[in-house]
Motif scaffolding. Structure first.
Motif, PDB file in Angstrom:
ATOM      1  N   ARG A 192       0.850  -1.183   0.000  1.00  0.00           N
ATOM      2  CA  ARG A 192       0.000   0.000   0.000  1.00  0.00           C
ATOM      3  C   ARG A 192       0.894   1.245   0.000  1.00  0.00           C
ATOM      4  N   PRO A 193       0.383   2.342  -0.582  1.00  0.00           N
ATOM      5  CA  PRO A 193      -0.923   2.491  -1.248  1.00  0.00           C
ATOM      6  C   PRO A 193      -0.913   1.882  -2.648  1.00  0.00           C
ATOM      7  N   HIS A 194      -2.064   1.419  -3.069  1.00  0.00           N
ATOM      8  CA  HIS A 194      -2.233   0.888  -4.421  1.00  0.00           C
ATOM      9  C   HIS A 194      -3.629   1.253  -4.896  1.00  0.00           C
ATOM     10  N   PRO A 195      -3.888   1.243  -6.195  1.00  0.00           N
ATOM     11  CA  PRO A 195      -5.237   1.527  -6.692  1.00  0.00           C
ATOM     12  C   PRO A 195      -6.221   0.471  -6.194  1.00  0.00           C
ATOM     13  N   PRO A 196      -7.497   0.786  -6.077  1.00  0.00           N
ATOM     14  CA  PRO A 196      -8.492  -0.206  -5.645  1.00  0.00           C
ATOM     15  C   PRO A 196      -8.517  -1.403  -6.590  1.00  0.00           C
ATOM     16  N   PHE A 197      -8.546  -2.599  -6.030  1.00  0.00           N
ATOM     17  CA  PHE A 197      -8.675  -3.776  -6.889  1.00  0.00           C
ATOM     18  C   PHE A 197      -9.676  -4.789  -6.364  1.00  0.00           C
ATOM     19  N   VAL A 198     -10.418  -4.458  -5.297  1.00  0.00           N
ATOM     20  CA  VAL A 198     -11.473  -5.327  -4.764  1.00  0.00           C
ATOM     21  C   VAL A 198     -12.696  -4.478  -4.445  1.00  0.00           C
ATOM     22  N   ALA A 199     -13.873  -4.991  -4.816  1.00  0.00           N
ATOM     23  CA  ALA A 199     -15.154  -4.387  -4.436  1.00  0.00           C
ATOM     24  C   ALA A 199     -16.015  -5.477  -3.828  1.00  0.00           C
ATOM     25  N   ASN A 200     -16.641  -5.177  -2.700  1.00  0.00           N
ATOM     26  CA  ASN A 200     -17.440  -6.183  -2.006  1.00  0.00           C
ATOM     27  C   ASN A 200     -18.855  -5.681  -1.802  1.00  0.00           C
ATOM     28  N   ALA A 201     -19.828  -6.523  -2.126  1.00  0.00           N
ATOM     29  CA  ALA A 201     -21.239  -6.171  -1.962  1.00  0.00           C
ATOM     30  C   ALA A 201     -21.925  -7.210  -1.092  1.00  0.00           C
ATOM     31  N   VAL A 202     -22.744  -6.735  -0.158  1.00  0.00           N
ATOM     32  CA  VAL A 202     -23.552  -7.622   0.681  1.00  0.00           C
ATOM     33  C   VAL A 202     -25.012  -7.249   0.486  1.00  0.00           C
ATOM     34  N   ILE A 203     -25.813  -8.243   0.110  1.00  0.00           N
ATOM     35  CA  ILE A 203     -27.253  -8.055  -0.056  1.00  0.00           C
ATOM     36  C   ILE A 203     -27.953  -8.671   1.150  1.00  0.00           C
ATOM     37  N   ALA A 204     -28.737  -7.859   1.835  1.00  0.00           N
ATOM     38  CA  ALA A 204     -29.430  -8.308   3.041  1.00  0.00           C
ATOM     39  C   ALA A 204     -30.651  -9.139   2.670  1.00  0.00           C
ATOM     40  N   VAL A 205     -30.701 -10.377   3.143  1.00  0.00           N
ATOM     41  CA  VAL A 205     -31.883 -11.218   2.970  1.00  0.00           C
ATOM     42  C   VAL A 205     -32.812 -11.042   4.174  1.00  0.00           C
ATOM     43  N   ASP A 206     -32.228 -10.737   5.329  1.00  0.00           N
ATOM     44  CA  ASP A 206     -32.971 -10.319   6.519  1.00  0.00           C
ATOM     45  C   ASP A 206     -32.584  -8.877   6.834  1.00  0.00           C
ATOM     46  N   ASP A 207     -33.411  -8.205   7.601  1.00  0.00           N
ATOM     47  CA  ASP A 207     -33.047  -6.868   8.063  1.00  0.00           C
ATOM     48  C   ASP A 207     -31.715  -6.918   8.809  1.00  0.00           C
ATOM     49  N   PHE A 208     -30.881  -5.905   8.604  1.00  0.00           N
ATOM     50  CA  PHE A 208     -29.628  -5.758   9.339  1.00  0.00           C
ATOM     51  C   PHE A 208     -29.865  -4.742  10.459  1.00  0.00           C
ATOM     52  N   LEU A 242     -25.299  -3.208   0.560  1.00  0.00           N
ATOM     53  CA  LEU A 242     -24.158  -2.437   1.046  1.00  0.00           C
ATOM     54  C   LEU A 242     -22.959  -2.804   0.185  1.00  0.00           C
ATOM     55  N   ILE A 243     -22.246  -1.787  -0.327  1.00  0.00           N
ATOM     56  CA  ILE A 243     -21.067  -2.052  -1.149  1.00  0.00           C
ATOM     57  C   ILE A 243     -19.922  -1.181  -0.650  1.00  0.00           C
ATOM     58  N   TRP A 244     -18.720  -1.759  -0.596  1.00  0.00           N
ATOM     59  CA  TRP A 244     -17.565  -1.015  -0.101  1.00  0.00           C
ATOM     60  C   TRP A 244     -16.301  -1.409  -0.851  1.00  0.00           C
ATOM     61  N   THR A 245     -15.313  -0.551  -0.737  1.00  0.00           N
ATOM     62  CA  THR A 245     -14.033  -0.791  -1.378  1.00  0.00           C
ATOM     63  C   THR A 245     -13.190  -1.730  -0.530  1.00  0.00           C
ATOM     64  N   GLY A 246     -12.345  -2.537  -1.190  1.00  0.00           N
ATOM     65  CA  GLY A 246     -11.659  -3.636  -0.514  1.00  0.00           C
ATOM     66  C   GLY A 246     -10.712  -3.243   0.592  1.00  0.00           C
ATOM     67  N   ALA A 247     -10.237  -1.998   0.604  1.00  0.00           N
ATOM     68  CA  ALA A 247      -9.297  -1.573   1.633  1.00  0.00           C
ATOM     69  C   ALA A 247      -9.983  -1.105   2.914  1.00  0.00           C
ATOM     70  N   LEU A 248     -11.303  -0.986   2.901  1.00  0.00           N
ATOM     71  CA  LEU A 248     -12.027  -0.485   4.069  1.00  0.00           C
ATOM     72  C   LEU A 248     -12.012  -1.511   5.203  1.00  0.00           C
ATOM     73  N   TRP A 249     -11.730  -1.072   6.420  1.00  0.00           N
ATOM     74  CA  TRP A 249     -11.791  -1.961   7.581  1.00  0.00           C
ATOM     75  C   TRP A 249     -13.254  -2.296   7.859  1.00  0.00           C
ATOM     76  N   HIS A 250     -13.537  -3.588   8.022  1.00  0.00           N
ATOM     77  CA  HIS A 250     -14.925  -3.993   8.236  1.00  0.00           C
ATOM     78  C   HIS A 250     -14.963  -5.380   8.875  1.00  0.00           C
ATOM     79  N   GLY A 251     -16.144  -5.779   9.322  1.00  0.00           N
ATOM     80  CA  GLY A 251     -16.344  -7.114   9.868  1.00  0.00           C
ATOM     81  C   GLY A 251     -17.803  -7.302  10.241  1.00  0.00           C
ATOM     82  N   GLY A 252     -18.229  -8.529  10.352  1.00  0.00           N
ATOM     83  CA  GLY A 252     -19.590  -8.820  10.792  1.00  0.00           C
ATOM     84  C   GLY A 252     -19.752  -8.527  12.271  1.00  0.00           C
ATOM     85  N   GLY A 253     -20.931  -8.039  12.645  1.00  0.00           N
ATOM     86  CA  GLY A 253     -21.192  -7.741  14.049  1.00  0.00           C
ATOM     87  C   GLY A 253     -21.594  -8.971  14.839  1.00  0.00           C
TER      88      GLY A 253
END
Length: 293
Positions: free
Chosen positions: A139-155, A195-206
């Protein structure tokens, strides 16, 4: 024509996906928000009817990875969905989704992961991480990952809504930290939202502190000249390919990575057109083979 002038001629909230012009309200706002804070939520991405059918199909057609469930039996994951069911094909190759992903990464993209996540009551919070951390690129590098989560139940906060750390995708010289050293937000959204975010974003399931499960579909993309996290060529049985839309077949890897001499080619030819033609010792000069390019 200068590129800046070309950009001014582009219609707002439009994109060209596999040669088709796509109109997606809020596309420009989404791309701007992803660039600035790292993520965006599209409410009502799927209709209630589509969400209901998706839930039924997942229950009937997909089996979770049982090794991940003990000892607390609250982690339910099913990977390689494209090799197990056709019920998510339209979600993965949805031109609206591809318009966003290509806006984030550029035109050369492919499917990396398609998975189901179901947090059962009592599931613990996932550690914060970056989706682009699997590839050893400094890092730093250009974005190369995109992640999308589709909610089947309410979040909700109670049932483990995804945790994000806004703007953390810009912290190139800082290793990922965990709570309580960092304070993530949780993204609440209704079933059918994305929900969609860029691959470098810090994230995790609650953590799921509710008395009901929280089901979601994860669709992860990366640049088409990087290796996919899930090996789509082994994971998807060959006999399933004709059942998939051509756009999806190309997205799972049967495409040129950049151009006809780039990653993914077969004898300088379109890999999808060569799929059923190649036999050991074949003669590429035979007239039945497609032309170069």
């Amino acid at each position: 024509m200068p590129s800046a002038e070309k950009e001014t001629l582009r219609k707002p909230d439009t994109a060209t996906v596999f040669g088709e012009e796509i109109v997606l309200p809020s596309l420009d706002d989404a791309l701007c928000n992803i660039s600035e804070v790292g993520y965006f939520v599209f409410p009502n991405w799927l209709s209630e009817k589509r969400v209901s059918k998706l839930r039924d199909d997942l229950v009937n057609e997909v089996r979770p990875i049982v090794e991940l469930m003990p000892p607390d039996k609250t982690t339910v994951r099913a990977h390689n969905l494209l090799g197990k069911t056709r019920c998510v094909d339209d979600l993965v190759c949805d031109p609206r989704l591809l318009a966003v992903v290509q806006g984030m990464l550029g035109p050369h993209v492919q499917v990396s992961v398609v998975a189901m996540f179901d947090l059962l009551p009592g599931a613990k919070a996932q550690g914060l991480h970056q989706d682009d951390g699997l590839w050893p690129i400094p890092r730093p590098h250009p974005p190369f990952v995109a992640n999308a989560v589709i909610a089947v139940d309410d979040f909700t906060v109670e049932n483990g809504a995804t945790m994000l750390v806004p703007e953390s995708h810009k912290w190139h010289d800082r290793p990922v930290q965990q709570p309580p050293d960092i304070s993530p937000i949780q993204v609440e959204m209704s079933a059918g939202s994305m929900l969609i975010w860029t691959g470098a974003l810090w994230h995790g399931g609650g953590a799921n502190r509710s008395d009901s499960s929280r089901l979601a579909i994860d669709i992860n993309f990366n640049l088409s000249y990087l290796r996919q996290q899930e090996n789509q060529f082994i994971g998807i049985p060959r006999e399933q390919l004709p059942k998939m839309p051509e756009r999806l077949r190309r997205l799972v890897g049967y495409q040129h990575g950049l151009n006809f001499v780039g990653p993914g080619m077969v004898d300088l030819r379109d890999p999808l057109k060569m799929l059923e033609e190649v036999k050991f010792g074949y003669n590429v000069n035979d007239e039945r083979f497609p032309q170069i390019g």
